[in-house]
Design a protein around this motif. Sequence first.
Motif, PDB file in Angstrom:
ATOM      1  N   ALA A  96     -20.419  41.238 -47.601  1.00  0.00           N
ATOM      2  CA  ALA A  96     -20.650  41.874 -46.299  1.00  0.00           C
ATOM      3  C   ALA A  96     -21.333  42.502 -45.858  1.00  0.00           C
ATOM      4  CB  ALA A  96     -19.105  42.579 -45.741  1.00  0.00           C
ATOM      5  N   VAL A  97     -21.899  43.146 -47.055  1.00  0.00           N
ATOM      6  CA  VAL A  97     -23.201  44.275 -46.862  1.00  0.00           C
ATOM      7  C   VAL A  97     -25.101  43.259 -46.773  1.00  0.00           C
ATOM      8  CG1 VAL A  97     -22.888  45.821 -47.989  1.00  0.00           C
ATOM      9  CG2 VAL A  97     -24.533  44.473 -49.261  1.00  0.00           C
ATOM     10  N   ALA A  98     -24.174  42.214 -46.653  1.00  0.00           N
ATOM     11  CA  ALA A  98     -25.455  40.582 -46.961  1.00  0.00           C
ATOM     12  C   ALA A  98     -25.322  39.849 -46.067  1.00  0.00           C
ATOM     13  CB  ALA A  98     -25.840  40.243 -48.004  1.00  0.00           C
ATOM     14  N   GLY A  99     -24.165  40.317 -45.085  1.00  0.00           N
ATOM     15  CA  GLY A  99     -24.119  38.815 -43.617  1.00  0.00           C
ATOM     16  C   GLY A  99     -23.545  38.103 -44.739  1.00  0.00           C
ATOM     17  N   ILE A 100     -22.645  37.933 -45.689  1.00  0.00           N
ATOM     18  CA  ILE A 100     -21.839  36.933 -45.980  1.00  0.00           C
ATOM     19  C   ILE A 100     -20.424  36.884 -46.461  1.00  0.00           C
ATOM     20  CG2 ILE A 100     -21.320  35.777 -48.578  1.00  0.00           C
ATOM     21  CD1 ILE A 100     -25.149  36.366 -48.978  1.00  0.00           C
TER      22      ILE A 100
ATOM     23  N   PRO B 251     -62.885  48.704 -59.684  1.00  0.00           N
ATOM     24  CA  PRO B 251     -61.762  48.964 -58.807  1.00  0.00           C
ATOM     25  C   PRO B 251     -61.755  47.641 -58.917  1.00  0.00           C
ATOM     26  CG  PRO B 251     -63.891  48.689 -57.882  1.00  0.00           C
ATOM     27  CD  PRO B 251     -64.754  49.258 -59.242  1.00  0.00           C
ATOM     28  N   ILE B 252     -60.264  47.234 -58.322  1.00  0.00           N
ATOM     29  CA  ILE B 252     -59.802  46.378 -58.158  1.00  0.00           C
ATOM     30  C   ILE B 252     -59.376  45.814 -56.633  1.00  0.00           C
ATOM     31  CG2 ILE B 252     -57.290  44.630 -58.494  1.00  0.00           C
ATOM     32  CD1 ILE B 252     -59.584  45.681 -61.072  1.00  0.00           C
ATOM     33  N   ARG B 253     -60.013  44.745 -56.675  1.00  0.00           N
ATOM     34  CA  ARG B 253     -59.635  44.422 -55.337  1.00  0.00           C
ATOM     35  C   ARG B 253     -58.448  43.746 -55.043  1.00  0.00           C
ATOM     36  NH1 ARG B 253     -63.851  39.427 -54.207  1.00  0.00           N
ATOM     37  NH2 ARG B 253     -63.352  40.175 -51.528  1.00  0.00           N
ATOM     38  N   VAL B 254     -57.865  44.267 -53.903  1.00  0.00           N
ATOM     39  CA  VAL B 254     -56.296  43.582 -52.459  1.00  0.00           C
ATOM     40  C   VAL B 254     -56.821  42.206 -52.157  1.00  0.00           C
ATOM     41  CG1 VAL B 254     -54.118  44.097 -51.452  1.00  0.00           C
ATOM     42  CG2 VAL B 254     -55.044  45.764 -53.460  1.00  0.00           C
ATOM     43  N   ARG B 255     -57.220  41.072 -52.832  1.00  0.00           N
ATOM     44  CA  ARG B 255     -57.005  40.319 -51.817  1.00  0.00           C
ATOM     45  C   ARG B 255     -56.122  39.376 -51.404  1.00  0.00           C
ATOM     46  NH1 ARG B 255     -61.517  36.976 -55.023  1.00  0.00           N
ATOM     47  NH2 ARG B 255     -61.302  35.360 -52.988  1.00  0.00           N
ATOM     48  N   ALA B 256     -54.874  39.838 -51.674  1.00  0.00           N
ATOM     49  CA  ALA B 256     -54.149  38.874 -50.870  1.00  0.00           C
ATOM     50  C   ALA B 256     -52.611  39.727 -50.987  1.00  0.00           C
ATOM     51  CB  ALA B 256     -53.828  37.090 -50.212  1.00  0.00           C
ATOM     52  N   SER B 257     -51.743  39.772 -49.829  1.00  0.00           N
ATOM     53  CA  SER B 257     -50.271  40.107 -50.471  1.00  0.00           C
ATOM     54  C   SER B 257     -49.391  39.825 -49.285  1.00  0.00           C
ATOM     55  CB  SER B 257     -50.008  41.648 -50.529  1.00  0.00           C
ATOM     56  OG  SER B 257     -49.318  42.154 -50.859  1.00  0.00           O
ATOM     57  N   SER B 258     -48.919  38.570 -49.352  1.00  0.00           N
ATOM     58  CA  SER B 258     -47.656  38.179 -48.617  1.00  0.00           C
ATOM     59  C   SER B 258     -46.238  38.600 -49.194  1.00  0.00           C
ATOM     60  CB  SER B 258     -47.903  35.980 -48.164  1.00  0.00           C
ATOM     61  OG  SER B 258     -47.731  36.031 -50.040  1.00  0.00           O
ATOM     62  N   LEU B 259     -46.160  38.145 -48.345  1.00  0.00           N
ATOM     63  CA  LEU B 259     -44.316  38.139 -47.880  1.00  0.00           C
ATOM     64  C   LEU B 259     -43.031  37.202 -47.393  1.00  0.00           C
ATOM     65  CD1 LEU B 259     -41.510  40.727 -49.060  1.00  0.00           C
ATOM     66  CD2 LEU B 259     -41.313  40.595 -46.866  1.00  0.00           C
ATOM     67  N   ARG B 260     -42.667  36.512 -47.571  1.00  0.00           N
ATOM     68  CA  ARG B 260     -41.297  35.790 -46.848  1.00  0.00           C
ATOM     69  C   ARG B 260     -40.665  35.619 -47.084  1.00  0.00           C
ATOM     70  NH1 ARG B 260     -45.937  35.756 -45.291  1.00  0.00           N
ATOM     71  NH2 ARG B 260     -47.396  33.904 -44.179  1.00  0.00           N
ATOM     72  N   SER B 261     -39.629  35.275 -46.379  1.00  0.00           N
ATOM     73  CA  SER B 261     -37.540  35.161 -46.496  1.00  0.00           C
ATOM     74  C   SER B 261     -37.509  33.741 -46.144  1.00  0.00           C
ATOM     75  CB  SER B 261     -37.373  36.177 -45.222  1.00  0.00           C
ATOM     76  OG  SER B 261     -37.865  35.081 -43.682  1.00  0.00           O
ATOM     77  N   ARG B 262     -36.756  33.740 -46.553  1.00  0.00           N
ATOM     78  CA  ARG B 262     -35.551  32.250 -46.761  1.00  0.00           C
ATOM     79  C   ARG B 262     -36.029  31.476 -45.025  1.00  0.00           C
ATOM     80  NH1 ARG B 262     -30.818  34.874 -47.245  1.00  0.00           N
ATOM     81  NH2 ARG B 262     -28.914  33.722 -45.773  1.00  0.00           N
ATOM     82  N   ARG B 263     -36.172  29.933 -45.323  1.00  0.00           N
ATOM     83  CA  ARG B 263     -35.560  28.765 -44.381  1.00  0.00           C
ATOM     84  C   ARG B 263     -34.252  28.574 -44.141  1.00  0.00           C
ATOM     85  NH1 ARG B 263     -40.544  25.275 -44.065  1.00  0.00           N
ATOM     86  NH2 ARG B 263     -41.985  25.997 -46.106  1.00  0.00           N
TER      87      ARG B 263
ATOM     88  N   TYR C  55     -39.121  38.155 -56.970  1.00  0.00           N
ATOM     89  CA  TYR C  55     -38.169  37.479 -55.469  1.00  0.00           C
ATOM     90  C   TYR C  55     -36.775  37.994 -55.925  1.00  0.00           C
ATOM     91  CZ  TYR C  55     -34.726  33.275 -54.731  1.00  0.00           C
ATOM     92  OH  TYR C  55     -33.639  33.100 -54.775  1.00  0.00           O
ATOM     93  N   GLY C  56     -36.004  37.747 -55.255  1.00  0.00           N
ATOM     94  CA  GLY C  56     -34.898  38.341 -54.977  1.00  0.00           C
ATOM     95  C   GLY C  56     -34.072  37.798 -53.511  1.00  0.00           C
ATOM     96  N   ALA C  57     -32.879  38.959 -53.885  1.00  0.00           N
ATOM     97  CA  ALA C  57     -31.536  39.087 -52.304  1.00  0.00           C
ATOM     98  C   ALA C  57     -32.233  38.885 -51.448  1.00  0.00           C
ATOM     99  CB  ALA C  57     -30.576  39.692 -53.039  1.00  0.00           C
ATOM    100  N   PRO C  58     -31.860  38.878 -49.995  1.00  0.00           N
ATOM    101  CA  PRO C  58     -31.257  37.876 -49.846  1.00  0.00           C
ATOM    102  C   PRO C  58     -32.744  36.489 -49.810  1.00  0.00           C
ATOM    103  CG  PRO C  58     -32.212  38.921 -47.704  1.00  0.00           C
ATOM    104  CD  PRO C  58     -32.422  39.879 -48.984  1.00  0.00           C
ATOM    105  N   GLY C  59     -32.456  35.925 -50.819  1.00  0.00           N
ATOM    106  CA  GLY C  59     -33.562  34.665 -50.361  1.00  0.00           C
ATOM    107  C   GLY C  59     -35.444  35.518 -50.166  1.00  0.00           C
TER     108      GLY C  59
ATOM    109  N   GLY D 237     -35.001  44.719 -50.972  1.00  0.00           N
ATOM    110  CA  GLY D 237     -35.036  44.016 -52.606  1.00  0.00           C
ATOM    111  C   GLY D 237     -35.746  44.573 -53.388  1.00  0.00           C
ATOM    112  N   CYS D 238     -35.753  42.520 -54.200  1.00  0.00           N
ATOM    113  CA  CYS D 238     -36.362  43.300 -55.429  1.00  0.00           C
ATOM    114  C   CYS D 238     -38.175  42.741 -54.785  1.00  0.00           C
ATOM    115  CB  CYS D 238     -35.783  41.518 -56.548  1.00  0.00           C
ATOM    116  SG  CYS D 238     -34.233  41.929 -57.300  1.00  0.00           S
ATOM    117  N   ALA D 239     -37.984  42.657 -53.467  1.00  0.00           N
ATOM    118  CA  ALA D 239     -39.855  42.438 -53.283  1.00  0.00           C
ATOM    119  C   ALA D 239     -39.942  43.449 -52.356  1.00  0.00           C
ATOM    120  CB  ALA D 239     -39.706  41.643 -52.134  1.00  0.00           C
TER     121      ALA D 239
END
Length: 382
Positions: free
Chosen positions: A118-122, A224-236, A369-373, A77-79
């Motif tokens: 329905a494509v998002a299970g809703i 050079p630009i350091r990639v210090r962190a890259s994280s992804l989380r879905s909704r709880r 940030y975006g769908a589906p959370g 999605g948006c992420a």
Amino acid sequence: MTEAVIIGVGLHPFGRFAGKSAMDMGADAVRLALADANTTWPEVQGGYIGSHEVANPDAIVGRLGLTGAPLRGVFNGCATAGTAVAMAARAIETGEHDLTIAIGMDKHPRGAFAADPAVAGIPSWYGQTGLFLTTHFFGMKINRYMHDHGISHETLARVAAKNFANASKNEKAWRRTALSPEEILASPVLNYPLRQYMYCGPDEGAAAVVMCRADQAHKYTSTPIRVRASSLRSRRLGAFEVQSPSFPVGEGAPSPTVDASQAAYEAAGIGPEDVDVAQLQDTDAGSEIIHMAENGLCKDGEQERLIAEGATKIGGRLPVNTDGGLLGNGEPIGASGLRQIHEIVHQLRGTAGSRQIPGTPRVGYTHLYGAPGVSAVTILST
């Protein structure tokens, strides 16, 4: 573990480009990123490419060269771009590749995104009540937030005005006309309390980011630009998010942005107080306000004062969306987060031109940030 660094960025302008395909825009962005990295396509050992509209984005190799390198399609999605960046960096960190690329491209039709729930299970009722229309959801979310934390309509307008002013200084932005808060407040209400000029729009564009092993960066760049962190989380369970059609009774769960942000700070070994410049998902003006707090950059309700004082402007204490954000650039989903990376890299290099923030920024922050959370956070530093 080997550290990944960014050595090149490329950005095709965002907007509307009749007769030009998303694939061609993506190829242009890749060529710009490769030139910025002082390298060539045959040196790329692997990559990750995201798009919402293009069914097989990896087919871009037909425009760039059939070298046999693996190019994997990703979508969140948006992420999406956050995922492409994270995987490109991880391939270097784990020793799989020495030089990788993240690519994003899209060419969306005019108007809001539409689909069968329905494509998002809703269930179908979610669409029948209008909640599958994201403008409706974001209107409801900021309306509650304004009530709970004392945010005014004027603050919404100041956020939008700031982002359009920044976009007016960005030759690759879509909406480059500066608007005053008064003009924004005078525009029609679309989904209360959000008005016409408080929303971003789907559009077209592409971006690319080239990375390599930190110990090899000297072969390509002096900055050079350091990639210090890259994280992804879905909704709880209990979080009220896009395409999450319920709100818990009593105490709810935090947004996935809170979880992604905390994980990124921990991985980078820094805190919100260390961030010099940020790119936050501003699907609408209200989202930028909410995301300031969810990313730990302020407390809930402090945005009213900070924005009135100009803290988030280019010359402020914590500049946000210095290139105009989604409001000024629009959102081609696959490319949007890589546009954020492009801006942060230039800010940290000191090459952002009229948009350059004062001083010597050392830490940059991007958030999607975006769908589906789902939320993605990337932290970069010099």
